[in-house]
Design a protein around this motif. Structure first.
Motif, PDB file in Angstrom:
ATOM      1  N   HIS A 180       0.865  -1.174   0.000  1.00 35.99           N
ATOM      2  CA  HIS A 180       0.000   0.000   0.000  1.00 35.99           C
ATOM      3  C   HIS A 180       0.905   1.228   0.000  1.00 35.99           C
ATOM      4  N   PRO A 181       0.937   1.997  -1.087  1.00 35.60           N
ATOM      5  CA  PRO A 181       1.852   3.145  -1.175  1.00 35.60           C
ATOM      6  C   PRO A 181       1.705   4.082   0.020  1.00 35.60           C
ATOM      7  N   GLY A 182       2.832   4.413   0.619  1.00 35.69           N
ATOM      8  CA  GLY A 182       2.836   5.331   1.751  1.00 35.69           C
ATOM      9  C   GLY A 182       2.492   4.688   3.076  1.00 35.69           C
ATOM     10  N   LYS A 183       2.084   3.418   3.072  1.00 31.00           N
ATOM     11  CA  LYS A 183       1.683   2.737   4.301  1.00 31.00           C
ATOM     12  C   LYS A 183       2.552   1.521   4.603  1.00 31.00           C
ATOM     13  N   THR A 184       2.897   0.759   3.571  1.00 32.45           N
ATOM     14  CA  THR A 184       3.670  -0.462   3.784  1.00 32.45           C
ATOM     15  C   THR A 184       5.107  -0.109   4.157  1.00 32.45           C
ATOM     16  N   ILE A 185       5.609  -0.712   5.234  1.00 32.44           N
ATOM     17  CA  ILE A 185       6.947  -0.361   5.704  1.00 32.44           C
ATOM     18  C   ILE A 185       7.958  -1.474   5.489  1.00 32.44           C
ATOM     19  N   ALA A 186       7.501  -2.702   5.189  1.00 27.52           N
ATOM     20  CA  ALA A 186       8.440  -3.795   4.971  1.00 27.52           C
ATOM     21  C   ALA A 186       7.779  -4.899   4.174  1.00 27.52           C
ATOM     22  N   GLN A 187       8.611  -5.696   3.522  1.00 21.84           N
ATOM     23  CA  GLN A 187       8.139  -6.857   2.778  1.00 21.84           C
ATOM     24  C   GLN A 187       8.653  -8.115   3.471  1.00 21.84           C
ATOM     25  N   LEU A 188       7.752  -9.032   3.787  1.00 16.29           N
ATOM     26  CA  LEU A 188       8.112 -10.292   4.416  1.00 16.29           C
ATOM     27  C   LEU A 188       7.851 -11.426   3.449  1.00 16.29           C
ATOM     28  N   SER A 189       8.727 -12.397   3.433  1.00 19.04           N
ATOM     29  CA  SER A 189       8.506 -13.580   2.607  1.00 19.04           C
ATOM     30  C   SER A 189       9.197 -14.763   3.252  1.00 19.04           C
ATOM     31  N   PHE A 190       8.610 -15.934   3.043  1.00 15.59           N
ATOM     32  CA  PHE A 190       9.257 -17.150   3.510  1.00 15.59           C
ATOM     33  C   PHE A 190      10.247 -17.626   2.463  1.00 15.59           C
ATOM     34  N   CYS A 191      11.152 -18.457   2.890  1.00 15.19           N
ATOM     35  CA  CYS A 191      12.359 -18.707   2.108  1.00 15.19           C
ATOM     36  C   CYS A 191      12.313 -19.994   1.292  1.00 15.19           C
ATOM     37  N   GLY A 192      11.152 -20.361   0.789  1.00 10.92           N
ATOM     38  CA  GLY A 192      11.064 -21.528  -0.070  1.00 10.92           C
ATOM     39  C   GLY A 192      11.540 -22.782   0.635  1.00 10.92           C
ATOM     40  N   ASP A 193      12.554 -23.438   0.053  1.00 12.77           N
ATOM     41  CA  ASP A 193      13.084 -24.667   0.623  1.00 12.77           C
ATOM     42  C   ASP A 193      13.726 -24.428   1.986  1.00 12.77           C
ATOM     43  N   ALA A 194      14.059 -23.173   2.271  1.00 15.72           N
ATOM     44  CA  ALA A 194      14.710 -22.839   3.544  1.00 15.72           C
ATOM     45  C   ALA A 194      13.726 -22.268   4.557  1.00 15.72           C
ATOM     46  N   LEU A 195      12.429 -22.579   4.378  1.00  9.52           N
ATOM     47  CA  LEU A 195      11.419 -22.075   5.317  1.00  9.52           C
ATOM     48  C   LEU A 195      11.764 -22.468   6.743  1.00  9.52           C
ATOM     49  N   PHE A 196      12.173 -23.704   6.942  1.00  9.18           N
ATOM     50  CA  PHE A 196      12.618 -24.163   8.259  1.00  9.18           C
ATOM     51  C   PHE A 196      14.115 -24.426   8.201  1.00  9.18           C
ATOM     52  N   THR A 197      14.803 -24.073   9.257  1.00  9.61           N
ATOM     53  CA  THR A 197      16.262 -24.145   9.259  1.00  9.61           C
ATOM     54  C   THR A 197      16.781 -24.562  10.628  1.00  9.61           C
ATOM     55  N   ASP A 198      17.926 -25.208  10.622  1.00 13.05           N
ATOM     56  CA  ASP A 198      18.610 -25.536  11.872  1.00 13.05           C
ATOM     57  C   ASP A 198      19.567 -24.431  12.305  1.00 13.05           C
ATOM     58  N   SER A 199      19.616 -23.342  11.539  1.00 13.35           N
ATOM     59  CA  SER A 199      20.482 -22.218  11.894  1.00 13.35           C
ATOM     60  C   SER A 199      20.066 -21.617  13.232  1.00 13.35           C
TER      61      SER A 199
END
Length: 240
Positions: free
Chosen positions: A166-185
């Motif tokens: 939303h122009p002027g309202k959205t402050i960040a973009q979040l996305s999950f990482c595909g094959d790396a959605l879950f990690t042991d990191s």
């Protein structure tokens, strides 16, 4: 600004009718406050988004009161306390306060409840194709429950998620990482010792590394607590 540690101060939301306002617990008050603020910042009417509520254990004070009543031999439990003891009580209060009749989910995953809520919210966002409000909240436990679950204070966070910026309202973009959605990191920690203590002590505050990246307009991968291993990996980037 440096973090100043102090107890959370709450007040009953004016958006609730008087009867519900009197019954609102600290968790409900905190959840409604951050939820309404998130909608106001996003320019979205509170009744419009679908909603997801995440909490590691519901209302500890009411659980304590009910357990104390049962242990005393007086099994006449307060109807108000029983009404507020269910895990989806916050969702019901939100529906009343916001006038919302949209889809709503309530999740709990112990110390991974914020991540579980974020997963649920992103899934709902794709499935419903409408804004989704994620609210994660935990409140403190009195003794003797505190010895078993030492949550020291009330903490709540709200994220208003949309599929497109939303122009002027959205402050960040979040996305999950595909094959790396879950990690042991390793989970990302806070550099500030006091904020790291807050992150560790309140399950809903496990969101702090993500909030820090958003506040600093940083891009990168944030690893958050989930249910033991693996952890949840989220990519975050600032919106121009």
């Amino acid at each position: 600004m440096p973090y100043q540690q102090q107890k959370t101060v709450l007040s009953p939301p004016a958006s609730l009718p008087p009867a519900e306002r009197r019954r609102a617990s600290p968790g409900v008050m905190a959840a409604l406050q951050v939820g309404l603020e998130a909608c106001a910042m996003a320019g979205v009417h509170p009744a419009d988004p679908a909603s997801v509520f995440a909490s590691s254990g519901g209302d500890g004070r009411i659980c304590h009161a009910i357990c104390s009543a049962l242990a005393s031999g007086d099994t006449m439990i307060s109807p108000t306390q029983f009404h507020n003891s269910v895990h989806n009580a916050i969702s019901g209060y939100w529906g009343i306060a916001a006038g919302a009749m949209t889809p709503s989910s309530v999740v709990s995953a112990y110390d991974g409840s914020f991540s579980a809520g974020l997963l649920e919210a992103m899934t709902l966002l794709v499935g419903e194709q409408r804004p989704v409000l994620l609210i994660a909240c935990d409140s403190d436990y009195p003794q003797p429950l505190y010895d078993a679950r030492p949550v020291p204070d009330t903490f709540a966070v709200a994220l208003l998620l949309t599929a497109t910026p939303h122009p002027g309202k959205t402050i960040a973009q979040l996305s999950f990482c595909g094959d790396a959605l879950f990690t042991d990191s390793a989970v990302q920690l806070m550099d500030d010792i006091a904020l790291e203590g807050l992150r560790r002590s309140i399950p809903a505050a496990r969101c702090l590394p993500l909030l820090q990246a958003i506040a600093r307009s940083e891009a990168g991968r944030i690893v958050l607590d989930y249910v033991n291993l693996p952890h949840l990996a989220v990519d975050v980037a600032p919106c121009s």
